[in-house]
Design an enzyme around this catalytic site. Structure first.
Site, PDB file in Angstrom:
ATOM      1  N   CYS A   2       7.715   8.752 -18.246  1.00 12.05           N
ATOM      2  CA  CYS A   2       7.587   9.364 -19.570  1.00 12.05           C
ATOM      3  C   CYS A   2       7.429   8.314 -20.661  1.00 12.05           C
ATOM      4  CB  CYS A   2       8.833  10.180 -19.875  1.00 12.05           C
ATOM      5  SG  CYS A   2       9.160  11.426 -18.637  1.00 12.05           S
ATOM      6  N   ARG A  27       1.422   4.639 -18.147  1.00 14.47           N
ATOM      7  CA  ARG A  27       2.710   4.753 -17.465  1.00 14.47           C
ATOM      8  C   ARG A  27       2.709   5.882 -16.433  1.00 14.47           C
ATOM      9  NH1 ARG A  27       6.786   2.411 -21.254  1.00 14.47           N
ATOM     10  NH2 ARG A  27       8.385   3.785 -20.493  1.00 14.47           N
ATOM     11  N   TRP A  74       6.341  12.682 -17.169  1.00 19.03           N
ATOM     12  CA  TRP A  74       6.175  12.549 -15.726  1.00 19.03           C
ATOM     13  C   TRP A  74       7.291  13.390 -15.115  1.00 19.03           C
ATOM     14  CZ3 TRP A  74       8.837  10.554 -11.434  1.00 19.03           C
ATOM     15  CH2 TRP A  74       8.048  10.299 -10.297  1.00 19.03           C
ATOM     16  N   ASN A  98      13.084  10.231 -22.214  1.00 17.87           N
ATOM     17  CA  ASN A  98      12.654   9.544 -20.996  1.00 17.87           C
ATOM     18  C   ASN A  98      13.921   9.227 -20.217  1.00 17.87           C
ATOM     19  OD1 ASN A  98      11.654   7.838 -19.048  1.00 17.87           O
ATOM     20  ND2 ASN A  98      11.177   6.159 -20.440  1.00 17.87           N
ATOM     21  N   GLY A  99      13.965   9.618 -18.941  1.00 12.68           N
ATOM     22  CA  GLY A  99      15.164   9.356 -18.140  1.00 12.68           C
ATOM     23  C   GLY A  99      15.656  10.628 -17.483  1.00 12.68           C
ATOM     24  N   GLU A 478       0.786  -4.851   1.729  1.00 16.19           N
ATOM     25  CA  GLU A 478       0.301  -4.678   0.353  1.00 16.19           C
ATOM     26  C   GLU A 478      -1.101  -4.036   0.352  1.00 16.19           C
ATOM     27  OE1 GLU A 478       1.184  -4.539  -2.542  1.00 16.19           O
ATOM     28  OE2 GLU A 478      -0.410  -5.161  -3.878  1.00 16.19           O
ATOM     29  N   LYS A 482      -1.886  -0.550  -1.495  1.00 17.83           N
ATOM     30  CA  LYS A 482      -2.902  -0.478  -2.556  1.00 17.83           C
ATOM     31  C   LYS A 482      -3.928   0.595  -2.218  1.00 17.83           C
ATOM     32  CE  LYS A 482      -1.723  -2.315  -5.036  1.00 17.83           C
ATOM     33  NZ  LYS A 482      -0.697  -3.093  -5.639  1.00 17.83           N
ATOM     34  N   GLU A 485      -2.423   4.271  -2.365  1.00 18.66           N
ATOM     35  CA  GLU A 485      -2.003   4.801  -3.659  1.00 18.66           C
ATOM     36  C   GLU A 485      -3.164   5.173  -4.564  1.00 18.66           C
ATOM     37  OE1 GLU A 485      -0.673   0.491  -5.553  1.00 18.66           O
ATOM     38  OE2 GLU A 485       0.242   2.292  -6.341  1.00 18.66           O
ATOM     39  N   HIS A 501       3.254  -2.060  20.705  1.00 20.31           N
ATOM     40  CA  HIS A 501       4.526  -1.374  20.959  1.00 20.31           C
ATOM     41  C   HIS A 501       4.498   0.057  20.443  1.00 20.31           C
ATOM     42  CE1 HIS A 501       6.244  -5.071  22.447  1.00 20.31           C
ATOM     43  NE2 HIS A 501       5.752  -5.689  21.387  1.00 20.31           N
ATOM     44  N   LYS A 601       3.692   4.090 -13.756  1.00 19.57           N
ATOM     45  CA  LYS A 601       3.618   2.632 -13.804  1.00 19.57           C
ATOM     46  C   LYS A 601       5.002   2.007 -13.799  1.00 19.57           C
ATOM     47  CE  LYS A 601       1.611  -1.362 -14.243  1.00 19.57           C
ATOM     48  NZ  LYS A 601       1.081  -1.917 -12.982  1.00 19.57           N
TER      49      LYS A 601
HETATM   50  C1  F6R Z   1       2.005  -0.540  -6.461  1.00 19.42           C
HETATM   51  C2  F6R Z   1       2.926  -0.662  -7.570  1.00 19.42           C
HETATM   52  C3  F6R Z   1       4.356  -0.291  -7.357  1.00 19.42           C
HETATM   53  C4  F6R Z   1       5.280  -1.253  -8.123  1.00 19.42           C
HETATM   54  C5  F6R Z   1       6.743  -0.789  -8.004  1.00 19.42           C
HETATM   55  C6  F6R Z   1       7.694  -1.753  -8.686  1.00 19.42           C
HETATM   56  O1  F6R Z   1       0.731  -0.950  -6.805  1.00 19.42           O
HETATM   57  O2  F6R Z   1       2.560  -1.043  -8.647  1.00 19.42           O
HETATM   58  O3  F6R Z   1       4.672  -0.264  -6.004  1.00 19.42           O
HETATM   59  O4  F6R Z   1       5.124  -2.526  -7.605  1.00 19.42           O
HETATM   60  O5  F6R Z   1       6.883   0.481  -8.572  1.00 19.42           O
HETATM   61  O6  F6R Z   1       7.431  -1.847 -10.046  1.00 19.42           O
HETATM   62  P1  F6R Z   1       7.962  -3.051 -10.895  1.00 19.42           P
HETATM   63  O7  F6R Z   1       7.304  -4.291 -10.402  1.00 19.42           O
HETATM   64  O8  F6R Z   1       7.597  -2.734 -12.302  1.00 19.42           O
HETATM   65  O9  F6R Z   1       9.449  -3.122 -10.687  1.00 19.42           O
END
Ligand code: F6R
Length: 606
Positions: A2, A27, A74, A98-99, A478, A482, A485, A501, A601
């Site tokens: 949010c 965000r 969100w 927010n929260g 990773e 990527k 997502e 395995h 985000k």
């Molecule tokens: C994936 C991504 C998330 C963040 C995770 C941690 O592309 O961006 O997996 O890495 O939510 O976020 P931060 O780094 O802000 O603690």
């Protein structure tokens, strides 16, 4: 997650609120709304989906007035419907939040016992109704807000707007960040400096537990004990609040392309011109610890996974590693001679912050590697190391990941130097390798057209596997994260040796297998596993260097060739194809690359 914005302006507030909400879109959100005071009367407009839906609504049903609050939601409690969208309101007060208000059920019961019913599924509505109850009991708005806030448990950033009070916003912060913006005869509230980027560059960050009374004349702040306090006003560099795509189609594309520049900036910060490691003083004494604990979430966690190899192999320092959401409830003992390091782009990730506070409570020395230096995680650390990536707007983390790796790499070399586990010549060679990174990443970016072509094939797949061994295993993880997502294709990563395995049962001609294998000391082992895949009809995309391509390229579906690099730092370079493949696959599938569905985000709730 949010986003919050508040305006006490000298012009119409609605366009400013919508513009600021646009700057918070990154965000992640699924509905949006604003409330303004028009001649002392509260008006609200809310809409599900993208901000454009709210803007459309405002064209047909405009809101006038110079004071207002706005929100991108969100969904946590309750589906993303218009009724659940913020602002929530009582008869004479509107609130954005927010929260998560953890005691909202008890508050609801209290309200219900007084005959006050709720009409939404949200926790936030109880805040508005409680405040309204206090207003009905003749409390002035400032007191009503303070009394409401005192009843709340959980995490919140809040902003209140009151009917008949066009010169007052009440803002409060506990667990979620909130900033006050200073203008000329105008004042603002925002989730971060980016939200207020077009309104002001003069920002005061609230501390944990602060409550702020904001008027056009300025702000009066009270701490958690109710004492009036002064918080510093800072000037935010224009670049920090800049959110434009600089000619790219997506923020993610821009941020991938920015990597040579931001890595060079980070190198300039962490290496002296003579090429020695330069950490802020005082920094950690690695000879005084027997164990390092690394904790993070998502992509930042995979950066920690890579760093584990570096600290253990080069500095011979045992590393424990965990995702924050597990670490915080596992309650691991923390030996006296240990330190804990938390990695976070946003610095606000709720689980990482809670894990940090647990480790602090155990008496551990706390380090963090963060992008947002004003964040809660940075503030709560004994030593906060900035990654200097600049604002990262695309939800999928790219440049923050490579900058995190660079800082962790420099730290691992420093640990090795202090602990005497590396000789001068090897240290100098690895430092030289680090310095070469911006140039190599720049060369690495030239594979983009190839990645785009291969991605058309990947976009057809339902499942994709990633393989890597040693330092490249976290890169496989990773790459899979990527890809899934932003393209919504199911992707899994395995340590190459683990494939036989179990997961090898998944292999057939429809499942592309992406193998990340620089020509390093483990190359032959990885290639053996790759051969096992190809022997079963698997369609292999090999990502390697020229030597690797020459030795193992035959019989693969595709080969992507990167420049040769000091194998220690290969994970940083190999992040580039992981990012480009995910990006172009998502573009080929037509998904919302910068704001993929369901994602936020900055994950400020558990
Ligand atoms: C994936 C991504 C998330 C963040 C995770 C941690 O592309 O961006 O997996 O890495 O939510 O976020 P931060 O780094 O802000 O603690």
């Amino acid at each position: 997650m949010c986003g919050i914005v508040g305006v006490l302006g000298t012009h119409e507030a609605a366009p400013l609120l919508v513009e600021a909400l646009g700057r918070l879109e990154y965000r992640g959100y699924d509905s949006a709304g604003i409330a303004t005071l028009d001649e002392g009367r509260l008006g609200r407009r809310r809409a599900v989906g993208k901000l454009v839906n709210l803007s459309d609504k405002l064209v047909h049903e405009p809101l006038r007035g110079h004071s207002g609050i706005g929100h991108t939601r969100w969904a946590t409690h309750g589906a993303p419907t218009e009724a659940n969208a913020h602002p929530h309101a009582g008869a004479r007060v509107a609130v954005v939040h927010n929260g998560i208000i953890e005691n909202y059920r008890e508050l609801r019961e209290e309200l219900s016992a007084r005959g006050i019913g709720t009409s939404t599924d949200t926790d936030t509505e109880t805040v508005a109704l409680l405040c309204q109850l206090y207003l009905d009991q003749q409390m002035p708005p400032r007191e009503a807000a303070a009394a409401t806030i005192a009843k709340l448990e959980g995490a919140y950033a809040l902003c209140f707007l009151f009917e008949d009070e066009p010169d007052l916003l009440i803002a409060a912060r506990k667990g979620s960040p909130l900033a006050i913006g200073h203008g000329e005869g105008e004042m603002f509230v925002g989730s971060d400096a980016i939200a207020l980027g077009n309104l002001t560059d003069r920002i005061t960050y609230l501390d944990e537990g602060d409550r702020a009374e904001v008027t056009r004349a300025g702000v009066v702040i009270f701490d958690a004990q109710g004492r009036e306090v002064t918080r510093p006003e800072k000037r935010i560099a224009q670049a920090a609040a800049q959110v434009d795509k600089a000619g790219h189609k997506h923020f993610m594309a821009k941020e991938i392309a920015e990597q040579p520049r931001v890595l060079a900036a980070a190198l300039g910060h962490y290496l002296t011109p003579e090429g020695r490691i330069a950490l802020p003083e005082p920094c950690i004494d690695f000879t005084a610890i027997d164990r390092l604990t690394l904790v993070a979430c998502g992509t930042a966690f995979y950066a920690c996974n890579v760093a584990k190899y570096w600290f253990e192999q080069v500095a011979r320092l045992p590393v424990e590693i965990d995702v924050a959401s597990e670490f915080r409830y596992r309650e691991p003992p923390m030996p006296a001679r240990s330190a804990a390091l938390f990695v976070s782009q946003s610095g606000e990730t709720a689980d990482t912050l809670a894990a940090l506070r647990y480790a602090k409570g155990q008496g551990a020395q706390i380090l963090s590697v963060v992008n947002v230096t004003e964040s809660s995680i940075a503030r709560d650390s004994d030593i906060a190391l900035p990654i200097l990536a600049g604002a990262e707007i695309g939800v999928a983390s790219t440049k923050a990941f490579t900058c995190q790796l660079l800082v962790l790499g420099a730290l691992a070399l420093e640990a090795a130097r202090q602990r005497g586990t590396i000789d001068e010549a090897t240290l100098a060679a690895h430092l030289q390798g680090l310095r070469a990174l911006p140039g190599l990443i720049d060369q690495g970016l030239s594979i983009e057209a190839e990645c785009q072509r291969v991605s058309r094939g990947l976009a057809e797949a339902r499942d994709i596997l990633f393989l890597g061994r040693g330092r490249m295993y976290p890169l496989a993880l990773e790459g899979a994260l990527k890809l899934k997502e932003i393209s919504y294709i199911h992707a899994e990563a395995y340590a190459s040796g683990e494939l036989k395995h179990g997961p090898i049962a998944l292999v057939d001609e429809h499942v592309p297998v992406i193998v990340m294998a620089p020509h390093d000391e483990l190359f032959d082992k990885t290639v053996s596993n790759m051969q096992e895949v190809m022997a079963r009809g698997g369609k292999v995309l090999l990502i390697t260097d020229t030597k690797g391509a020459r030795i193992a390229g035959d019989g693969t579906w595709e080969v992507i060739t990167l420049p040769e690099i000091d194998p220690l730092w290969a994970p940083i370079l190999y992040a580039v194809p992981a990012q480009l493949l995910a990006y172009h696959t998502a573009v080929a599938k037509g998904t919302d690359v910068d704001q993929p569905r369901n994602l936020a985000k900055s994950v400020t709730v558990e």
